[in-house]
Motif scaffolding. Structure first.
Motif, PDB file in Angstrom:
ATOM      1  N   ALA A   1      39.469   8.382  72.555  1.00 53.62           N
ATOM      2  CA  ALA A   1      40.637   7.513  72.664  1.00 53.62           C
ATOM      3  C   ALA A   1      41.473   7.578  71.400  1.00 53.62           C
ATOM      4  CB  ALA A   1      40.202   6.071  72.920  1.00 53.62           C
ATOM      5  N   LEU A   2      42.757   7.323  71.560  1.00 49.62           N
ATOM      6  CA  LEU A   2      43.664   7.145  70.430  1.00 49.62           C
ATOM      7  C   LEU A   2      44.269   5.762  70.547  1.00 49.62           C
ATOM      8  CD1 LEU A   2      45.657  10.493  70.072  1.00 49.62           C
ATOM      9  CD2 LEU A   2      44.260   9.410  68.330  1.00 49.62           C
ATOM     10  N   TYR A   3      44.247   5.016  69.443  1.00 46.74           N
ATOM     11  CA  TYR A   3      44.816   3.674  69.432  1.00 46.74           C
ATOM     12  C   TYR A   3      45.917   3.611  68.393  1.00 46.74           C
ATOM     13  CZ  TYR A   3      39.933   2.813  70.876  1.00 46.74           C
ATOM     14  OH  TYR A   3      38.701   2.873  71.451  1.00 46.74           O
ATOM     15  N   GLY A   4      46.758   2.600  68.519  1.00 49.42           N
ATOM     16  CA  GLY A   4      47.682   2.307  67.440  1.00 49.42           C
ATOM     17  C   GLY A   4      49.108   2.728  67.733  1.00 49.42           C
ATOM     18  N   VAL A   5      49.980   2.342  66.796  1.00 49.09           N
ATOM     19  CA  VAL A   5      51.401   2.584  66.937  1.00 49.09           C
ATOM     20  C   VAL A   5      51.933   3.094  65.605  1.00 49.09           C
ATOM     21  CG1 VAL A   5      53.638   1.491  67.362  1.00 49.09           C
ATOM     22  CG2 VAL A   5      51.634   0.751  68.660  1.00 49.09           C
ATOM     23  N   GLY A   6      52.817   4.065  65.647  1.00 50.13           N
ATOM     24  CA  GLY A   6      53.456   4.533  64.423  1.00 50.13           C
ATOM     25  C   GLY A   6      52.457   5.088  63.437  1.00 50.13           C
TER      26      GLY A   6
END
Length: 99
Positions: free
Chosen positions: A29-34
């Protein structure tokens, strides 16, 4: 799950195991913003959490046995352990999905 049979008391290699399989890291999974990106990577049965800008996964600083984070962008994570390098991309994770 617990393995069936007798608990193994020895720390040495299993004489019946032969060559140890190479465990390929897998992007879960990939999480986060910017800029605040985190990647969850599975190696065998273990999961590691990498934070963008930090080489070592959370809780494994200085552990030579784990992959180090070399780079992370919107969809891909670059991992390295000695000469062993992997580029894991989200499209691999979503490969089964059709719009």
């Amino acid at each position: 799950g617990a393995a069936a049979g007798r608990p193994d008391g020895g720390a040495g290699p299993d004489p019946g195991a032969g060559v140890r399989p190479v465990l390929e890291p897998r992007l879960v999974a990939l999480y986060g913003v910017g800029q605040a990106l985190m990647a969850e990577v599975q190696v065998g049965r273990r999961a590691y959490l990498y934070v963008r800008g930090q080489a070592w996964p959370a809780g494994h600083v200085g552990d030579r046995g784990v992959y180090q984070l070399r780079g992370m962008n919107g969809a891909c994570v670059q991992l390295e352990r000695g000469e062993d390098r992997h580029s894991l991309c989200l499209r691999m994770l979503l490969g089964e999905v059709r719009p």
